[in-house]
Design an enzyme around this catalytic site. Structure first.
Site, PDB file in Angstrom:
ATOM      1  N   LYS A  32      22.599   2.024  25.308  1.00 43.95           N
ATOM      2  CA  LYS A  32      21.618   3.110  25.359  1.00 43.95           C
ATOM      3  C   LYS A  32      21.382   3.509  26.809  1.00 43.95           C
ATOM      4  O   LYS A  32      20.846   2.728  27.597  1.00 43.95           O
ATOM      5  CB  LYS A  32      20.286   2.658  24.748  1.00 43.95           C
ATOM      6  CG  LYS A  32      19.366   3.858  24.528  1.00 43.95           C
ATOM      7  CD  LYS A  32      17.927   3.469  24.276  1.00 43.95           C
ATOM      8  CE  LYS A  32      17.057   3.585  25.490  1.00 43.95           C
ATOM      9  NZ  LYS A  32      17.022   4.917  26.115  1.00 43.95           N
ATOM     10  N   GLU A  65      17.639  -6.994  34.991  1.00 43.37           N
ATOM     11  CA  GLU A  65      17.703  -6.517  36.385  1.00 43.37           C
ATOM     12  C   GLU A  65      16.543  -5.547  36.547  1.00 43.37           C
ATOM     13  O   GLU A  65      16.587  -4.436  36.004  1.00 43.37           O
ATOM     14  CB  GLU A  65      19.038  -5.800  36.635  1.00 43.37           C
ATOM     15  CG  GLU A  65      20.274  -6.647  36.356  1.00 43.37           C
ATOM     16  CD  GLU A  65      20.483  -7.741  37.379  1.00 43.37           C
ATOM     17  OE1 GLU A  65      19.905  -7.653  38.475  1.00 43.37           O
ATOM     18  OE2 GLU A  65      21.223  -8.691  37.085  1.00 43.37           O
ATOM     19  N   CYS A  85      16.936   0.909  43.308  1.00 40.87           N
ATOM     20  CA  CYS A  85      16.164  -0.343  43.270  1.00 40.87           C
ATOM     21  C   CYS A  85      16.318  -1.124  44.569  1.00 40.87           C
ATOM     22  O   CYS A  85      15.486  -1.950  44.905  1.00 40.87           O
ATOM     23  CB  CYS A  85      16.615  -1.182  42.088  1.00 40.87           C
ATOM     24  SG  CYS A  85      18.401  -1.456  42.100  1.00 40.87           S
ATOM     25  N   GLU A  88       5.870  -0.901  43.377  1.00 37.57           N
ATOM     26  CA  GLU A  88       7.125  -0.149  43.428  1.00 37.57           C
ATOM     27  C   GLU A  88       6.838   1.332  43.174  1.00 37.57           C
ATOM     28  O   GLU A  88       6.324   1.694  42.120  1.00 37.57           O
ATOM     29  CB  GLU A  88       8.106  -0.659  42.378  1.00 37.57           C
ATOM     30  CG  GLU A  88       9.475  -0.014  42.532  1.00 37.57           C
ATOM     31  CD  GLU A  88      10.449  -0.359  41.413  1.00 37.57           C
ATOM     32  OE1 GLU A  88      10.028  -0.415  40.244  1.00 37.57           O
ATOM     33  OE2 GLU A  88      11.637  -0.546  41.725  1.00 37.57           O
TER      34      GLU A  88
HETATM   35  P1  NAD Z   1      12.509   1.909  32.320  1.00 37.87           P
HETATM   36  O1  NAD Z   1      12.221   0.462  32.232  1.00 37.87           O
HETATM   37  O2  NAD Z   1      11.438   2.860  31.985  1.00 37.87           O
HETATM   38  O3  NAD Z   1      13.733   2.302  31.359  1.00 37.87           O
HETATM   39  C1  NAD Z   1      14.990   1.674  31.464  1.00 37.87           C
HETATM   40  C2  NAD Z   1      15.697   1.776  30.119  1.00 37.87           C
HETATM   41  O4  NAD Z   1      14.964   1.011  29.174  1.00 37.87           O
HETATM   42  C3  NAD Z   1      15.766   3.189  29.553  1.00 37.87           C
HETATM   43  O5  NAD Z   1      16.988   3.363  28.878  1.00 37.87           O
HETATM   44  C4  NAD Z   1      14.610   3.212  28.574  1.00 37.87           C
HETATM   45  O6  NAD Z   1      14.771   4.147  27.538  1.00 37.87           O
HETATM   46  C5  NAD Z   1      14.657   1.796  28.042  1.00 37.87           C
HETATM   47  N1  NAD Z   1      13.389   1.315  27.491  1.00 37.87           N
HETATM   48  C6  NAD Z   1      12.136   1.736  27.776  1.00 37.87           C
HETATM   49  N2  NAD Z   1      11.236   1.045  27.044  1.00 37.87           N
HETATM   50  C7  NAD Z   1      11.948   0.157  26.296  1.00 37.87           C
HETATM   51  C8  NAD Z   1      11.586  -0.856  25.360  1.00 37.87           C
HETATM   52  N3  NAD Z   1      10.325  -1.081  25.032  1.00 37.87           N
HETATM   53  N4  NAD Z   1      12.559  -1.591  24.811  1.00 37.87           N
HETATM   54  C9  NAD Z   1      13.854  -1.390  25.152  1.00 37.87           C
HETATM   55  N5  NAD Z   1      14.258  -0.450  26.018  1.00 37.87           N
HETATM   56  C10 NAD Z   1      13.313   0.314  26.587  1.00 37.87           C
HETATM   57  O7  NAD Z   1      13.077   2.153  33.781  1.00 37.87           O
HETATM   58  P2  NAD Z   1      13.476   3.538  34.441  1.00 37.87           P
HETATM   59  O8  NAD Z   1      12.234   4.273  34.772  1.00 37.87           O
HETATM   60  O9  NAD Z   1      14.525   4.189  33.619  1.00 37.87           O
HETATM   61  O10 NAD Z   1      14.194   3.037  35.782  1.00 37.87           O
HETATM   62  C11 NAD Z   1      13.515   2.742  36.950  1.00 37.87           C
HETATM   63  C12 NAD Z   1      13.325   1.255  37.105  1.00 37.87           C
HETATM   64  O11 NAD Z   1      14.573   0.598  37.031  1.00 37.87           O
HETATM   65  C13 NAD Z   1      12.735   0.882  38.451  1.00 37.87           C
HETATM   66  O12 NAD Z   1      11.758  -0.095  38.270  1.00 37.87           O
HETATM   67  C14 NAD Z   1      13.929   0.295  39.192  1.00 37.87           C
HETATM   68  O13 NAD Z   1      13.613  -0.623  40.207  1.00 37.87           O
HETATM   69  C15 NAD Z   1      14.676  -0.354  38.094  1.00 37.87           C
HETATM   70  N6  NAD Z   1      16.073  -0.566  38.458  1.00 37.87           N
HETATM   71  C16 NAD Z   1      16.487  -1.844  38.713  1.00 37.87           C
HETATM   72  C17 NAD Z   1      17.800  -2.081  39.102  1.00 37.87           C
HETATM   73  C18 NAD Z   1      18.301  -3.483  39.375  1.00 37.87           C
HETATM   74  O14 NAD Z   1      19.509  -3.647  39.456  1.00 37.87           O
HETATM   75  N7  NAD Z   1      17.444  -4.470  39.517  1.00 37.87           N
HETATM   76  C19 NAD Z   1      18.684  -0.997  39.223  1.00 37.87           C
HETATM   77  C20 NAD Z   1      18.214   0.279  38.965  1.00 37.87           C
HETATM   78  C21 NAD Z   1      16.906   0.493  38.579  1.00 37.87           C
END
Ligand code: NAD
Length: 480
Positions: free
Chosen positions: A174, A249, A283, A384
Site C-alpha cells: 500500500k 521505520e 526522514c 518532528e
Molecule cells: P503516515 O504514518 O501518516 O503514513 C504512512 C503510511 O501508513 C501511509 O501509506 C498511510 O496510509 C499508512 N497508514 C496510516 N495509518 C495507518 C494505520 N492505522 N494502519 C496502517 N497503515 C496506516 O506517514 P506519512 O505522513 O505518510 O509520512 C511521513 C512520516 O514518515 C514522517 O514521520 C517521516 O519521518 C516518516 N518516514 C520515515 C522514514 C524512515 O526510513 N525512518 C522514511 C520516510 C518517512
C-alpha cells in the site's frame, strides 16, 4: 478525470466498493485524478491471489527471481522521464530531484536486491565432539505487507517490495494515499518484466482502512512499514499480539553537529541540502543544527544568506530548489510551527511565510525557514516538523552537544562535521542513532543496515538485513 486502479492478480481493477478519493496536485492545489478508496474486500482479494501465487513463486529459482527483478529495474530506467514527471506532479518535489534521485533509486533497489539474493547464504556449523552438523534454511515468510509514506514515494515503496520479492514472498503493498501514482505505474512494469500474477498486489486507499486491514489480516505474516511514529505504534499494537514480524521505520529529528575544525565550505553546501532537500520532507534531514560557538556567528550569516537564495518554484522549473509541500494539511501543520516558535521566543532568521507563485497561487509553497533558538527543549527543536524548517543554536563542549543531540525521543540519523578523529570516535559511539554520517550526509550504500533507535523504529532494512527480515530461519541439526 483519470482514475488509477488497484493492481491485483496481475490486473488493474476498480475497487470492489466503487468508492474513490481525490488526488491533489500540490503544485497548484487542484484535483487531477482519483484513487481507489479500497476496503477490507479488496485486501482479501489481494491476499487470496497472493496466497495462490506463493505456491509457485516461493519455489522459483534464485536466478529466475533475480532476472525478473533486474528486468523491472531496466524498465524503470527506460521510463525514467514518465515516472519522474508522475512523481513530481503527485508529490510536489522538483522534477529535477525526481529524475536525479527518486526514480533512479527505485531502479537501483530492484537491481541491488536482484544481485544481493544471489549472494545471500546461510550459516552452518560442524558441532565437533557430538558428531553433528547444524545448518540454517531460510524460507520465505509467505504473504507479507509493505506500507510506505508519501515523502519518497517510489523510492521507499520499492525499497520494501524488492527484497520481499527477491526472497520468494508474495506482497500486498500500500503506497500513501497522498502519492499513489508511481506505485500504480509500477504494476504495469512488473507485468511487462514477467512477474507472475498475484506475486505483487497493490491496494490503494486510506491508512485507517486499507493499511489497518493489511496489518490485521491473519494471513499476512510480516509487516514492513515506513511512516510516522504514531502510526508505527498503532500498527505494533495490532500486529504484536498476532506475533507478526515487524520492521518499523519511523520519524526522525536529526542533529547536524558542526565543529569549528570542519571543512567549512563542504559543510555549508551539504548543510543546505540536509536541511531543505525535498522541502525538508526526508526522514534523514538534519533539522537541528548545533554549531560550535567560535564559528557560530559566521555560520549564521553565511547559512541564512545561502538559504535566502534557494529558489522556491514550480516543480517543473529547472532551477527550483524548493518545490511544493505535499498537501494542504501538511503545509498548514508546518507553518503552525513558525507560530509556535515565535511564541516560544525563537528568533526567525529567515522564511516562515507561504509563497505565492504566479500562475500557481493555490500551490503549497513556503519559504525555507531558519529559527535561532536559545533552549534545545523547545517544541520546534523536539517535535518532528517534516518540512523546510531548521533550528540553529551554539554549543561549547562535546559533552554539551552530545547531551543535546540525545535529548529527543527520536534516534534515526545524525551528521557530524569535524576533522578530529578522537572526537569522531567519541561522538559516533555516544550519539543515539541508527545511522551516523561524518563529514557528509545521505551518502547511501545499499548494503548497509538502515533504520533507527528509540521512537525512530524497530528493526533494520537494507542489504542482508532486509533479506533476513523477509525470511524465516529454520535450523537443522543432523547427527551422523
Ligand atoms: P503516515 O504514518 O501518516 O503514513 C504512512 C503510511 O501508513 C501511509 O501509506 C498511510 O496510509 C499508512 N497508514 C496510516 N495509518 C495507518 C494505520 N492505522 N494502519 C496502517 N497503515 C496506516 O506517514 P506519512 O505522513 O505518510 O509520512 C511521513 C512520516 O514518515 C514522517 O514521520 C517521516 O519521518 C516518516 N518516514 C520515515 C522514514 C524512515 O526510513 N525512518 C522514511 C520516510 C518517512
Amino acid at each position: 478525470m483519470s482514475k488509477i486502479k488497484n493492481y491485483i492478480n496481475g490486473q488493474n481493477i476498480y475497487p470492489l466498493n466503487d468508492k474513490w478519493l481525490d488526488n491533489y496536485n500540490p503544485s497548484n492545489g487542484e484535483v487531477y485524478g482519483q484513487i481507489p478508496n479500497s476496503c477490507k474486500k479488496d485486501v482479501e482479494l489481494a491476499v487470496e491471489s497472493a496466497k495462490k501465487a506463493f505456491e509457485s513463486w516461493s519455489k522459483t529459482s534464485i536466478d529466475e527471481r533475480s532476472k525478473i527483478l533486474s528486468k523491472i529495474a531496466d524498465l524503470l530506467e527506460e521510463n525514467l522521464e514518465k515516472f519522474a514527471k508522475a512523481e513530481s506532479k503527485d508529490n510536489g518535489k522538483p522534477l529535477s530531484l525526481a529524475k536525479l534521485i527518486d526514480i533512479p533509486r527505485a531502479a537501483d533497489n530492484f537491481r541491488f536486491f536482484a544481485h544481493a539474493i544471489t549472494q545471500f547464504g546461510s550459516e552452518s556449523y560442524e558441532t565437533l565432539g557430538k558428531e553433528a552438523i547444524n545448518y540454517t534454511l531460510r524460507h520465505p515468510i509467505g504473504v507479507v505487507g509493505c506500507i510506505s509514506p508519501w515523502n519518497l514515494p517510489l523510492y521507499l515503496f520499492t525499497w520494501k517490495i524488492a527484497p520481499a520479492l527477491a526472497t520468494g514472498n508474495c506482497v500486498i503493498a500500500k503506497p500513501s494515499e497522498v502519492t499513489p501514482m508511481t506505485a500504480y505505474l509500477l504494476g504495469d512494469i512488473c507485468t511487462k518484466a514477467g512477474l507472475p500474477k498475484g506475486v505483487l498486489n497493490i491496494v490503494h486507499g486510506l491508512g485507517q482502512h486499507v493499511g489497518s486491514e493489511i496489518v490485521s489480516h491473519k494471513e499476512i505474516k510480516a509487516i514492513s512499514f515506513t511512516g510516522g511514529t504514531q502510526t508505527g505504534a498503532a500498527i505494533a499494537k495490532i500486529a504484536a499480539p498476532m506475533f507478526k514480524k515487524m520492521s518499523l521505520e519511523l520519524g526522525g529529528k536529526n542533529p547536524n553537529i558542526i565543529f569549528a575544525d570542519c571543512d567549512y565550505d563542504q559543510m555549508l553546501k551539504t548543510t543546505l541540502l540536509s536541511s531543505f532537500s525535498n522541502q525538508g520532507q526526508i526522514c534523514l534531514c538534519g533539522s537541528r543544527i548545533f554549531v560550535e560557538k567560535s564559528i557560530y556567528n559566521k555560520f549564521k550569516t553565511d547559512f541564512v544568506k545561502a538559504v535566502k537564495n534557494l529558489k522556491v518554484a514550480h516543480p517543473s522549473d529547472k532551477d527550483a530548489k524548493i518545490g511544493a509541500l505535499v498537501s494542504k494539511p501538511h503545509i498548514e501543520k508546518v507553518l503552525s510551527y513558525v507560530k509556535i516558535a515565535k511564541k516560544e521566543g525563537a528568533n526567525l532568521l529567515c522564511g516562515g511565510e507561504k509563497v505565492s507563485i504566479k500562475g500557481y497561487e493555490n500551490g503549497y509553497y513556503m519559504q525555507p525557514t531558519v529559527l535561532e533558538i536559545q533552549n534545545d527543549s523547545c517544541k520546534v527543536n523536539q517535535e518532528e516538523i517534516f518540512g523546510p524548517i531548521v533550528t540553529i543554536m551554539p554549543f561549547e563542549t562535546e559533552e554539551e552537544v552530545i547531551q543535546m543531540a540525545n535529548s529527543v525521543r527520536y534516534g534515526l540519523s545524525a551528521s557530524i562535521w569535524t576533522n578530529n578523529l578522537k572526537r569522531t570516535m567519541k561522538l559516533t559511539r555516544e550519539i543515539e542513532a541508527g545511522i551516523i554520517w561524518v563529514n557528509t550526509w545521505m551518502l547511501r550504500d545499499l548494503r548497509t543496515p538502515f533504520g533507527g533507535v528509540k521512537d525512530s523504529g524497530v528493526g533494520r532494512e537494507g542489504g542482508f538485513e532486509a533479506l533476513r527480515f523477509f525470511t524465516e530461519p529454520k535450523n537443522v541439526c543432523i547427527k551422523y
